[in-house]
Design an enzyme around this catalytic site. Structure first.
Site, mmCIF file in Angstrom:
data_model
loop_
_atom_site.group_PDB
_atom_site.id
_atom_site.type_symbol
_atom_site.label_atom_id
_atom_site.label_comp_id
_atom_site.label_asym_id
_atom_site.label_seq_id
_atom_site.Cartn_x
_atom_site.Cartn_y
_atom_site.Cartn_z
ATOM 1 N N TRP A 1 -20.581 16.571 9.625
ATOM 2 C CA TRP A 1 -19.412 16.293 8.789
ATOM 3 C C TRP A 1 -19.430 17.122 7.509
ATOM 4 C CZ3 TRP A 1 -18.993 10.195 8.876
ATOM 5 C CH2 TRP A 1 -18.645 9.803 10.179
ATOM 6 N N THR B 1 0.859 -1.188 0.000
ATOM 7 C CA THR B 1 0.000 0.000 0.000
ATOM 8 C C THR B 1 0.892 1.234 0.000
ATOM 9 O OG1 THR B 1 -0.014 0.006 2.384
ATOM 10 C CG2 THR B 1 -1.828 -1.139 1.326
ATOM 11 N N GLU C 1 -5.996 -3.128 -1.416
ATOM 12 C CA GLU C 1 -6.481 -4.309 -0.693
ATOM 13 C C GLU C 1 -7.636 -4.997 -1.413
ATOM 14 O OE1 GLU C 1 -5.740 -1.418 0.601
ATOM 15 O OE2 GLU C 1 -4.879 -1.570 2.613
ATOM 16 N N LYS D 1 -15.026 17.842 11.030
ATOM 17 C CA LYS D 1 -16.179 17.766 11.929
ATOM 18 C C LYS D 1 -16.483 19.164 12.437
ATOM 19 C CE LYS D 1 -15.437 12.984 13.000
ATOM 20 N NZ LYS D 1 -14.258 12.258 13.366
HETATM 21 P P1 AMP Z 1 -4.878 2.790 -3.044
HETATM 22 O O1 AMP Z 1 -4.911 1.601 -2.183
HETATM 23 O O2 AMP Z 1 -3.554 3.493 -3.051
HETATM 24 O O3 AMP Z 1 -5.366 2.488 -4.417
HETATM 25 O O4 AMP Z 1 -5.872 3.854 -2.412
HETATM 26 C C1 AMP Z 1 -7.214 3.541 -2.169
HETATM 27 C C2 AMP Z 1 -7.922 4.767 -1.683
HETATM 28 O O5 AMP Z 1 -7.926 5.760 -2.701
HETATM 29 C C3 AMP Z 1 -9.373 4.550 -1.358
HETATM 30 O O6 AMP Z 1 -9.561 3.971 -0.086
HETATM 31 C C4 AMP Z 1 -9.919 5.959 -1.462
HETATM 32 O O7 AMP Z 1 -9.663 6.702 -0.290
HETATM 33 C C5 AMP Z 1 -9.105 6.549 -2.596
HETATM 34 N N1 AMP Z 1 -9.856 6.469 -3.854
HETATM 35 C C6 AMP Z 1 -9.767 5.535 -4.822
HETATM 36 N N2 AMP Z 1 -10.617 5.816 -5.831
HETATM 37 C C7 AMP Z 1 -11.277 6.940 -5.486
HETATM 38 C C8 AMP Z 1 -12.301 7.734 -6.108
HETATM 39 N N3 AMP Z 1 -12.810 7.449 -7.288
HETATM 40 N N4 AMP Z 1 -12.735 8.818 -5.421
HETATM 41 C C9 AMP Z 1 -12.234 9.144 -4.219
HETATM 42 N N5 AMP Z 1 -11.276 8.449 -3.592
HETATM 43 C C10 AMP Z 1 -10.791 7.355 -4.217
#
Ligand code: AMP
Length: 552
Positions: free
Chosen positions: A456, A198, A343, A451
């Site tokens: 929110w 990650t 994940e 908040k």
């Molecule tokens: P990663 O594991 O680096 O791909 O990051 C995943 C995270 O990216 C998610 O839990 C979201 O917080 C953010 N994310 C992915 N796609 C979107 C989207 N279309 N809009 C907003 N946040 C996103």
């Protein structure tokens, strides 16, 4: 419901179907047999366009599998890549997993320290790298106790002549010595196939270990018409890198669907993407909003779209109204918003409009399109409150977004503990609403939500609204302390030109888009918004930078 694989109910019969394992190599074998002349085109890291077919790519994958065995790679070993989207990286995906080893894709945008950490943590045995990363490899990937060999993904004519890389062999030299037939083993479909860490916005990066079964099931999901809809009609250009969550599954779903692949290599800017898409008649593409902003600038300069481009998938961060409108209305390119996570292999939701929304006026359609998308079959999704109680699917109530399914991680590599809630769900760390039609809308990361007076405020929605202002190029919103409301939003912007709009001007614009009480308390301008290794805004950095900020 139990978290373990359930047994037969008393008296029930086992079905009499074959128990063939879901493994990744058969995806490529299928393409090599039945789409043998379908192309895989790459803008090579060395420069020229490289063209191959699924049949030839499969032959070379067999050479590589023989080479890996000769180098002593055993089932369960980790083989690292530091590489762009290319045909050679595809060969690695399949050959490494096909011998029961694990393809560990390293994100080259990680810091040297993080890179060293994950190589040691994964105990990588081999490292295959593109020439672009020769310096990083010489500097950060030496002296790791597990690492046996470093291999440059090129031919002998381009061997890097870096003093710290005198021991490297080249990929073409390595595989050229081996036979192009290989007797693939068959094994349990739950065997690990690939590993991706990650992005590590908090603490050290964590390893997500994908199984063959998960990747194959995820590929079926990628091919659904209501997701990426890949088919033999497509020439797909994954801009999303193969070092970040398996390029959203395209290297597996491409061969499954018989779509041609166009691999962009290292140059992902607007003009280069435009040229490659135009020359190679690309029909669909996947990437983060920043990439689509770059291509938009080029399309506007040229006054047209790449000639065959029909649709783009936008994920990784929220797509803004401005972006969707520009692609769809100015250029006739369909935009599908999507959301997922490392994940989750990564597909969770993709936005396609159900017929009842297609008949609505554009403004109403847009409200739906701005949501991240509809739940993909195979992913179960719920939102819960702080106590873990499921909340209403009314499209209004925000809560903690939790998921479960066969392509979702249950624990991290070497963590030894479950990553799940006591009742077996993965908490995404995102705050979202879910509606009765299955559309999910991210309102924030749990740690970024503002908040204000017990209510929110969505920093994501505020950022997107601010991006619609003509004088704002980039925007990030964080909470700042407030004596009465506990927290209020601070809008941090990069100005589009030399003029910086005032808070009053920006708020007058935002008031047409978001509730009045959401309007930023203050505005600050910076030269650049800090981005992490996967292009996400690093709010933790902004919070530190603005920790003493006083509104007014
Ligand atoms: P990663 O594991 O680096 O791909 O990051 C995943 C995270 O990216 C998610 O839990 C979201 O917080 C953010 N994310 C992915 N796609 C979107 C989207 N279309 N809009 C907003 N946040 C996103």
């Amino acid at each position: 419901m139990s978290r373990e694989t359930p047994g037969l109910l008393p008296g029930a019969l086992h079905g009499l179907m074959m128990d063939r394992p879901l493994l990744v190599v058969p995806l490529l074998q299928y393409a090599a047999q039945f789409h043998s002349d379908t192309e895989v085109v790459t803008r090579s890291v060395e420069g020229p366009i490289h063209r191959t077919t699924y049949a030839e790519l499969y032959r070379r994958t067999q050479r590589l599998a023989n080479a890996l065995i000769a180098l002593g790679i055993k089932p369960g070993d980790r083989v690292a890549t530091l590489a762009w989207n290319t045909w050679r990286h595809m060969e690695l995906y399949f050959a490494v997993a096909g011998i029961g080893a694990i393809c560990h894709t390293i994100n080259p945008r990680l810091s040297g320290e993080q890179m060293r950490y994950i190589i040691d943590h994964a105990e990588d045995r081999l490292l295959f790298f593109d020439l672009t990363f020769a310096d990083a490899v010489a500097e950060n990937c030496k002296g790791s106790p597990s690492l046996l060999h470093r291999i440059a993904l090129t031919d002998n004519a381009h061997r890097p002549n870096h003093p710290g890389l005198s021991d490297v062999v080249t990929y073409e030299e390595l595989i050229g010595q081996h036979s192009d037939t290989f007797d693939w083993p068959e094994f349990d479909e739950n065997t690990a196939a690939s590993l991706c860490y990650t992005s590590g916005t908090t603490g050290n990066p964590k390893g997500v270990l994908y199984s063959h079964r998960a990747l194959v099931l995820h590929s079926f999901a990628c091919c659904l018409t209501s997701t990426m809809g890949l088919s033999t009609d497509d020439r797909v250009l994954p801009v999303v890198p193969m070092f970040h969550v398996n390029a959203w599954g395209v290297p597996y779903a491409g061969p499954m669907s018989g779509a041609a692949l166009v691999m962009p290599g290292r140059d992902l800017d607007g003009p280069n993407l435009f040229r490659l898409m135009d020359d190679e008649a690309v029909t669909c593409s996947q990437g983060v909003p920043t990439v689509w902003m770059g291509l938009l600038t080029t399309m506007r300069e040229k006054g047209r779209k790449p000639k065959s481009l029909q649709r783009v998938l936008v994920g990784g961060a929220a797509a803004s109204e401005m972006l969707i409108d520009a692609y769809e209305l100015e250029f006739g390119i369909q935009v599908n918003h999507a959301w997922g996570m490392t994940e989750m292999s990564p597909l969770g939701v993709v936005n396609t409009l159900k017929p009842k929304f297609q008949k609505k006026p554009r403004a109403e359609q847009m409200r739906q399109k701005l949501k991240q998308g509809r739940v993909v079959y195979g992913v179960e999704m719920r939102i819960v409150d702080e106590a873990g109680t499921p909340l209403a699917r009314d499209g209004q109530t925000p809560g903690n977004l939790q998921v479960r399914g066969p392509w979702i991680a249950k624990s991290y590599f070497k963590a030894g503990t479950s990553a799940l809630t006591p009742d077996g769900w993965f908490d995404t760390g995102d705050i979202a609403t879910l509606d009765a039609d299955g559309y999910m809308h991210i309102t924030d990361r749990a740690k970024d939500v503002i908040k204000s007076g017990g209510e929110w405020i969505s920093s994501v929605d505020l950022e997107n609204a601010a991006l619609g202002h003509p004088q704002i190029a980039h925007a990030a919103v964080i909470g700042i302390p407030h004596p009465k409301w506990q927290e209020r939003p601070l809008l941090i912007c990069v100005a589009r030109g030399t003029a910086k709009p005032s808070l009053e001007e920006v708020n007058a614009f935002l008031a047409t888009k978001v509730p009045k009480w959401w309007l930023p308390e203050a505005i600050a301008f910076v030269d650049a918004i800090p981005l992490g290794a996967t292009g996400k805004i690093q709010k933790s950095k902004l919070r530190t930078q603005f920790k003493d900020f006083k509104a007014g």
